[in-house]
Scaffold this motif. Structure first.
Motif, short mmCIF file in Angstrom:
data_model
loop_
_atom_site.label_atom_id
_atom_site.label_comp_id
_atom_site.label_asym_id
_atom_site.label_seq_id
_atom_site.Cartn_x
_atom_site.Cartn_y
_atom_site.Cartn_z
N HIS A 21 0.94 -1.04 -0.04
CA HIS A 21 -0.13 0.13 0.12
C HIS A 21 0.93 1.24 -0.10
O HIS A 21 1.85 1.24 0.90
CB HIS A 21 -0.90 0.21 1.34
CG HIS A 21 -1.95 -1.10 1.14
ND1 HIS A 21 -2.98 -0.96 0.51
CD2 HIS A 21 -2.11 -2.21 2.08
CE1 HIS A 21 -3.80 -2.14 0.62
NE2 HIS A 21 -3.29 -2.73 1.72
N PRO A 22 0.60 2.30 -0.97
CA PRO A 22 1.44 3.33 -0.97
C PRO A 22 0.98 4.50 0.36
O PRO A 22 -0.25 4.45 0.58
CB PRO A 22 0.99 4.05 -2.36
CG PRO A 22 -0.15 3.59 -2.63
CD PRO A 22 -0.31 2.19 -2.07
N VAL A 23 1.96 5.23 0.95
CA VAL A 23 1.44 5.72 2.16
C VAL A 23 2.52 7.12 1.65
O VAL A 23 3.24 7.19 1.45
CB VAL A 23 2.15 5.23 3.59
CG1 VAL A 23 0.96 3.93 3.65
CG2 VAL A 23 3.45 4.93 3.57
N LEU A 24 1.76 8.20 2.50
CA LEU A 24 2.30 9.56 2.50
C LEU A 24 2.57 10.00 3.99
O LEU A 24 1.53 9.91 4.87
CB LEU A 24 1.53 10.53 1.83
CG LEU A 24 2.12 12.01 1.70
CD1 LEU A 24 3.19 11.96 0.53
CD2 LEU A 24 0.97 12.91 1.01
N SER A 25 3.80 10.52 4.26
CA SER A 25 3.93 10.97 5.62
C SER A 25 3.01 12.45 6.12
O SER A 25 2.54 12.80 5.25
CB SER A 25 5.38 11.61 5.82
OG SER A 25 5.78 12.50 5.16
N GLN A 26 2.87 12.28 7.33
CA GLN A 26 1.78 13.32 7.55
C GLN A 26 2.09 14.83 7.14
O GLN A 26 1.21 15.46 7.01
CB GLN A 26 1.71 13.41 9.29
CG GLN A 26 0.47 14.15 9.98
CD GLN A 26 0.62 14.28 11.43
OE1 GLN A 26 1.59 13.45 12.03
NE2 GLN A 26 -0.27 15.06 12.13
N ASP A 27 3.36 15.22 7.15
CA ASP A 27 3.68 16.37 6.44
C ASP A 27 3.67 16.63 5.29
O ASP A 27 4.10 17.72 4.54
CB ASP A 27 5.00 16.93 7.32
CG ASP A 27 6.20 16.16 7.27
OD1 ASP A 27 6.00 15.02 6.27
OD2 ASP A 27 7.33 16.19 7.53
N GLY A 28 3.65 15.48 4.66
CA GLY A 28 3.62 15.62 3.16
C GLY A 28 5.12 15.70 2.40
O GLY A 28 4.99 16.06 1.38
N VAL A 131 -3.84 9.96 -9.75
CA VAL A 131 -3.39 10.54 -8.68
C VAL A 131 -3.39 9.36 -7.55
O VAL A 131 -4.15 8.29 -7.84
CB VAL A 131 -4.12 11.92 -7.97
CG1 VAL A 131 -4.12 12.88 -8.94
CG2 VAL A 131 -5.54 11.38 -7.89
N LEU A 132 -2.69 9.51 -6.34
CA LEU A 132 -2.90 8.95 -5.24
C LEU A 132 -3.57 9.42 -4.15
O LEU A 132 -3.04 10.45 -3.79
CB LEU A 132 -1.58 8.00 -4.65
CG LEU A 132 -0.98 7.11 -5.59
CD1 LEU A 132 0.51 6.85 -5.32
CD2 LEU A 132 -1.74 5.62 -5.77
N ALA A 133 -4.76 8.96 -3.85
CA ALA A 133 -5.65 9.95 -2.92
C ALA A 133 -5.56 9.35 -1.36
O ALA A 133 -5.63 8.10 -1.43
CB ALA A 133 -6.86 10.11 -3.45
N ALA A 157 -7.80 14.84 -0.43
CA ALA A 157 -6.31 15.06 -0.61
C ALA A 157 -5.71 14.02 -1.25
O ALA A 157 -5.87 12.88 -1.17
CB ALA A 157 -5.82 15.14 1.00
N ALA A 158 -4.70 14.62 -2.20
CA ALA A 158 -4.21 13.66 -3.17
C ALA A 158 -2.83 14.12 -3.77
O ALA A 158 -2.52 15.31 -3.67
CB ALA A 158 -5.07 13.41 -4.28
N VAL A 159 -2.08 13.11 -4.28
CA VAL A 159 -0.80 13.82 -4.89
C VAL A 159 -0.57 12.86 -6.34
O VAL A 159 -1.31 11.98 -6.19
CB VAL A 159 0.68 13.24 -4.05
CG1 VAL A 159 0.39 14.01 -2.76
CG2 VAL A 159 0.45 11.85 -3.76
N SER A 160 -0.02 13.48 -7.24
CA SER A 160 0.09 13.16 -8.60
C SER A 160 1.02 11.97 -8.48
O SER A 160 1.93 11.85 -7.79
CB SER A 160 0.42 14.06 -9.41
OG SER A 160 1.83 14.64 -9.25
#
Length: 241
Positions: A21-28, A131-133, A157-160
């Motif tokens: 699973h892809p993850v993103l840190s809290q601060d992005g 995107v990954l949302a 909230a998403a990142v390309s």
């Protein structure tokens, strides 16, 4: 007598496949992955070293433990895992098996790995994910992400894919998997290290533009609803010239 396993000394790191699973840190500012089984509580980066998930003081992989990274030899075997309901939002990883490893019939258990390619599946609606949302779940300090098209990403909230690749670093490539689009586009790759002079590549600019358009459509819909309800605190009148 002590049974010894056959020793291998490959000229280059073996290749394996796994899902995560892809993850993103809290601060992005950082991107990574979490496993789908025992190691799900420990996010890892593109280049990572395994540790015993049971907290035992031995190096992974240990022959009398099931610690270490896991992967399979065949890509199709890893893709089959994405069919289960709990793994529909996961992505496919192509990895280089580094350090010590134990070879099994279907794959490896090993000490270190480098993620080379991330293949992102289609959105739940069937369109190509742009995107990954935010997937609505996470770990302490990390938000879980899921592949989403630009239309379904509105309001989330998403990142390309390109930004995720840059945040993950180490030249990892993010590839959009199969799906359908109004224009009939197929798959596309977003290299993490190939960018235009302004820092954005063409595929990433297209994804960013689609995401912004989807958000704009969402805001316009909300404004239209507010206009229909009326504003109790405001006054209506003719614009002054």
């Amino acid at each position: 007598m002590r049974l010894r396993l056959p020793s291998e000394r490959p000229t280059e790191p073996p290749t394996g496949y796994k899902i995560a699973h892809p993850v993103l840190s809290q601060d992005g500012t950082r991107a990574g992955f979490t496993g789908v089984s025992l190691g799900g509580a420990l996010p890892y980066g593109v280049v990572a070293e395994a540790a015993c998930v049971y907290g035992l003081r031995h190096r992974a992989p240990h022959r009398r433990c099931d610690c270490g990274f896991h992967c399979v030899h065949d890509r199709s075997a890893a893709e089959a895992l994405l069919c289960t309901a709990g793994h529909r939002g996961a992505v496919l990883l192509e990895v280089s098996v580094l350090g010590a490893y134990i070879r099994f019939e279907r794959g490896f258990r090993y000490a270190r790995q480098r993620v080379r390619v991330v293949t992102v599946g289609p959105c739940d609606c069937g369109a190509v994910a742009r995107v990954l949302a935010d997937a609505g779940w996470g770990r302490a300090g990390w938000r879980g992400l899921a592949p989403v098209c630009a239309v379904c990403a509105r309001g989330r909230a998403a990142v390309s894919l390109g930004r995720f690749a840059r945040l993950a670093g180490h030249g990892v490539r993010v590839v959009a998997g199969g799906g359908s689009t109004p224009g009939g586009e197929g798959t596309g790759a977003v290299p993490g290290g190939i960018e235009a002079a302004d820092g954005l590549g063409v595929p990433e600019l297209v994804a960013e533009a689609a995401l912004l358009q989807a958000r704009l459509d969402w805001f316009q819909t909300q404004l239209a609803r507010l206009g229909q309800r009326g504003d109790p605190g405001g006054q209506q009148g003719e614009p002054q010239g």
